[in-house]
Motif scaffolding. Structure first.
Motif, PDB file in Angstrom:
ATOM      1  N   ARG A  81       0.857  -1.180   0.000  1.00  0.00           N
ATOM      2  CA  ARG A  81       0.000   0.000   0.000  1.00  0.00           C
ATOM      3  C   ARG A  81       0.892   1.228   0.000  1.00  0.00           C
ATOM      4  NH1 ARG A  81      -3.287  -3.085   3.987  1.00  0.00           N
ATOM      5  NH2 ARG A  81      -5.030  -3.846   2.740  1.00  0.00           N
ATOM      6  N   TYR A  82       0.590   2.143  -0.883  1.00  0.00           N
ATOM      7  CA  TYR A  82       1.327   3.400  -0.959  1.00  0.00           C
ATOM      8  C   TYR A  82       0.503   4.489  -0.290  1.00  0.00           C
ATOM      9  CZ  TYR A  82       4.039   0.908  -4.434  1.00  0.00           C
ATOM     10  OH  TYR A  82       4.812   0.003  -5.065  1.00  0.00           O
ATOM     11  N   SER A  83       1.147   5.297   0.514  1.00  0.00           N
ATOM     12  CA  SER A  83       0.390   6.363   1.188  1.00  0.00           C
ATOM     13  C   SER A  83       0.730   7.715   0.620  1.00  0.00           C
ATOM     14  CB  SER A  83       0.682   6.355   2.674  1.00  0.00           C
ATOM     15  OG  SER A  83       2.052   6.345   2.920  1.00  0.00           O
TER      16      SER A  83
END
Length: 83
Positions: A81-83
């Motif tokens: 997951r990229y934030s």
């Protein structure tokens, strides 16, 4: 039937560290003995320690990691997951 997997504990960590240290010391002793016996010259020893020693230690770490239960396949990791 599912496979039961346990996480490696502190004993595995100590065994990994001891095995890595023993492999490094064994390699250094072997190279020193070859230098003392006249099988290797000093430039050859330096080349050997720069080119061959790191892959040897990486191989030892991989073998010890699999043997002690540190190996995990791609399914063991969650989604990225990229934030």
């Amino acid at each position: 039937m599912t496979t039961v997997r346990f996480k490696p504990g502190p004993a595995s960590t100590r065994a990994f560290n001891l095995g890595s240290l023993a492999a490094a010391l064994l390699a250094c002793v072997a190279m020193g003995a070859c230098l003392w016996a006249g099988v290797l010259t000093l430039p050859e020893l330096v080349l050997l320690s720069v080119v061959v020693l790191p892959p040897y230690l990486l191989l030892v770490a991989c073998v010890l990691g699999v043997w002690l239960g540190y190996s995990r396949d791609a399914r063991a990791h969650g989604p990225v997951r990229y934030s």
